[in-house]
Design an enzyme around this catalytic site. Structure first.
Site, PDB file in Angstrom:
ATOM      1  N   HIS A  30       0.862  -1.179   0.000  1.00  0.00           N
ATOM      2  CA  HIS A  30       0.000   0.000   0.000  1.00  0.00           C
ATOM      3  C   HIS A  30       0.902   1.234   0.000  1.00  0.00           C
ATOM      4  O   HIS A  30       2.145   1.110  -0.022  1.00  0.00           O
ATOM      5  CB  HIS A  30      -0.947  -0.014   1.200  1.00  0.00           C
ATOM      6  CG  HIS A  30      -0.238  -0.247   2.512  1.00  0.00           C
ATOM      7  ND1 HIS A  30       0.606   0.688   3.078  1.00  0.00           N
ATOM      8  CD2 HIS A  30      -0.235  -1.311   3.351  1.00  0.00           C
ATOM      9  CE1 HIS A  30       1.071   0.217   4.210  1.00  0.00           C
ATOM     10  NE2 HIS A  30       0.594  -1.005   4.404  1.00  0.00           N
ATOM     11  N   HIS A  33       4.027   1.398   2.226  1.00  0.00           N
ATOM     12  CA  HIS A  33       5.231   0.722   1.729  1.00  0.00           C
ATOM     13  C   HIS A  33       5.911   1.565   0.654  1.00  0.00           C
ATOM     14  O   HIS A  33       7.139   1.628   0.587  1.00  0.00           O
ATOM     15  CB  HIS A  33       4.879  -0.622   1.076  1.00  0.00           C
ATOM     16  CG  HIS A  33       4.332  -1.649   2.010  1.00  0.00           C
ATOM     17  ND1 HIS A  33       3.023  -2.061   1.982  1.00  0.00           N
ATOM     18  CD2 HIS A  33       4.932  -2.373   2.992  1.00  0.00           C
ATOM     19  CE1 HIS A  33       2.835  -2.999   2.901  1.00  0.00           C
ATOM     20  NE2 HIS A  33       3.971  -3.202   3.539  1.00  0.00           N
ATOM     21  N   GLN A  64       7.121 -15.803  11.424  1.00  0.00           N
ATOM     22  CA  GLN A  64       6.603 -14.771  12.317  1.00  0.00           C
ATOM     23  C   GLN A  64       5.087 -14.860  12.532  1.00  0.00           C
ATOM     24  O   GLN A  64       4.513 -13.999  13.191  1.00  0.00           O
ATOM     25  CB  GLN A  64       7.015 -13.380  11.826  1.00  0.00           C
ATOM     26  CG  GLN A  64       6.326 -12.892  10.569  1.00  0.00           C
ATOM     27  CD  GLN A  64       6.973 -11.638  10.010  1.00  0.00           C
ATOM     28  OE1 GLN A  64       8.093 -11.661   9.518  1.00  0.00           O
ATOM     29  NE2 GLN A  64       6.278 -10.509  10.078  1.00  0.00           N
ATOM     30  N   GLY A 151       8.897   1.047   8.586  1.00  0.00           N
ATOM     31  CA  GLY A 151       7.842   1.986   8.961  1.00  0.00           C
ATOM     32  C   GLY A 151       7.680   2.080  10.474  1.00  0.00           C
ATOM     33  O   GLY A 151       7.836   1.091  11.186  1.00  0.00           O
ATOM     34  N   LYS A 152       7.357   3.290  10.926  1.00  0.00           N
ATOM     35  CA  LYS A 152       7.121   3.486  12.363  1.00  0.00           C
ATOM     36  C   LYS A 152       5.793   2.911  12.805  1.00  0.00           C
ATOM     37  O   LYS A 152       5.518   2.851  13.997  1.00  0.00           O
ATOM     38  CB  LYS A 152       7.127   4.987  12.687  1.00  0.00           C
ATOM     39  CG  LYS A 152       8.495   5.578  12.876  1.00  0.00           C
ATOM     40  CD  LYS A 152       8.328   6.923  13.560  1.00  0.00           C
ATOM     41  CE  LYS A 152       9.616   7.689  13.581  1.00  0.00           C
ATOM     42  NZ  LYS A 152       9.416   9.025  14.172  1.00  0.00           N
ATOM     43  N   LEU A 188      -2.316   3.134   7.445  1.00  0.00           N
ATOM     44  CA  LEU A 188      -2.410   2.163   6.351  1.00  0.00           C
ATOM     45  C   LEU A 188      -1.758   0.852   6.772  1.00  0.00           C
ATOM     46  O   LEU A 188      -0.718   0.841   7.429  1.00  0.00           O
ATOM     47  CB  LEU A 188      -1.729   2.706   5.094  1.00  0.00           C
ATOM     48  CG  LEU A 188      -2.347   3.945   4.456  1.00  0.00           C
ATOM     49  CD1 LEU A 188      -1.806   4.137   3.037  1.00  0.00           C
ATOM     50  CD2 LEU A 188      -3.872   3.888   4.415  1.00  0.00           C
TER      51      LEU A 188
HETATM   52  O1  PAF Z   1       6.937  -5.489   8.525  1.00  0.00           O
HETATM   53  C1  PAF Z   1       6.902  -6.470   7.768  1.00  0.00           C
HETATM   54  O2  PAF Z   1       6.295  -6.457   6.692  1.00  0.00           O
HETATM   55  C2  PAF Z   1       7.634  -7.743   8.174  1.00  0.00           C
HETATM   56  O3  PAF Z   1       7.572  -7.941   9.545  1.00  0.00           O
HETATM   57  C3  PAF Z   1       9.095  -7.791   7.678  1.00  0.00           C
HETATM   58  C4  PAF Z   1       9.925  -6.697   8.289  1.00  0.00           C
HETATM   59  C5  PAF Z   1       9.122  -7.662   6.156  1.00  0.00           C
HETATM   60  C6  PAF Z   1       9.726  -9.134   8.050  1.00  0.00           C
HETATM   61  O4  PAF Z   1       9.038 -10.205   7.489  1.00  0.00           O
END
Ligand code: PAF
Length: 287
Positions: A30, A33, A64, A151-152, A188
């Site tokens: 989006h 990014h 994750q 991003g913050k 976003l």
């Molecule tokens: O913020 C994200 O999109 C993910 O956590 C990252 C940093 C790409 C790691 O998979």
């Protein structure tokens, strides 16, 4: 713009670039990014011009995600993502398959310290920051960037990455970019796409609840007492009364995310995570 899937191909494409500016993503991009990519582009252009390259990775990182989270349904939109990146200053997209990045189970993992990674997001998503740190460290090793932009909006993630880079002595400058918001103030997020129309209209109330919590704290400035727990609970209750299920709305110190003890003269941040229907949203506000 080049799109590569294999690690060896990436090394070829990046060979000779005097500066590599990296934006790791999980795709389904989006404007937030794209801000990160534009920031990476600007840094390269200003510092080394055509001698440098911007790189974005697109990889939905299984490590994750918790067992009941949205790994399987997380939108994979590679073609559209590449078109957006091409239009926003990206030179190279690295989009590995799981086999490329994890050819065997990832037995070695990075464990960030509990006081940073087991609080807030980590308390509700056990293992999340182990997964993030492990993949980001691995991607850093593969891309070998001199700078990376995060991003913050993922405030705690940004802090974990900064600490990892510092503790592991990685020669990478980490840039934190401001959160991009929709007109109504909603931060976003790729997960906003899960919201129904009615939920989308409601979603801004997470950021409003954080603003109200920050206002309560600012009003208490100069006063001897602030019942932090009561202020946080009131903010969560305001969301509950609107049909949300908050995980936390919390007042923290900006520099290490430790709880605030009152009175406090240093920079603070309020962070929140809450579920609206089936969608879990996060946001934060520095002050
Ligand atoms: O913020 C994200 O999109 C993910 O956590 C990252 C940093 C790409 C790691 O998979």
């Amino acid at each position: 713009m080049q799109v590569v899937h294999r690690i060896a191909d990436l090394q070829d494409v990046l060979a000779g670039a005097s500066l590599r500016a990296f934006v790791p993503t999980m795709g389904n991009l989006h404007e937030g990014h794209l801000d990160l990519m534009q920031r990476a582009r600007k840094e390269v252009d200003v510092r080394v011009g055509a001698a440098g390259k911007t790189v974005a990775s697109i990889f939905v990182n299984r490590l994750q995600f918790g067992p009941h989270e949205d790994f399987d349904t997380y939108p994979r939109t590679l073609e559209n993502d590449c078109a957006l990146l091409a239009a926003h200053g990206c030179d190279v997209v690295f989009a590995p398959s799981e086999k490329d990045l994890y050819p065997e189970p990832q037995w070695f993992k990075l464990h960030p310290p509990a006081e940073l990674a087991d609080i807030l997001e980590g308390a509700f998503r056990p293992g999340f920051f182990v997964g993030v740190s492990t993949v980001v460290h691995k991607l850093f090793n593969i891309v070998q960037p001199q700078l990376a932009v995060f991003g913050k909006k993922d405030y705690q993630q940004l802090m974990v990455i900064r600490r990892m880079v510092q503790q592991m002595a990685l020669p990478i400058e980490i840039i934190g970019a401001e959160t991009r918001r929709a007109k109504d103030g909603l931060a976003l997020s790729s997960r906003n796409g899960y919201l129904s129309e009615a939920e989308r209209a409601e979603a801004v109330h997470l950021s409003l609840a954080l603003k109200a919590l920050a206002a309560t704290v600012l009003e208490a400035n100069g006063k001897a007492n602030l019942d932090v727990a009561a202020a946080e609970e009131a903010a969560m209750q305001s969301l509950r009364s609107r049909g949300w299920q908050p995980d936390y709305l919390s007042l923290r110190m900006q520099h290490d995310l430790s709880p605030v003890t009152w009175p406090c003269q240093q920079p603070m941040v309020v962070l929140g995570a809450a579920k609206l229907g089936k969608t879990r949203l996060i946001d934060n506000l520095e002050f």
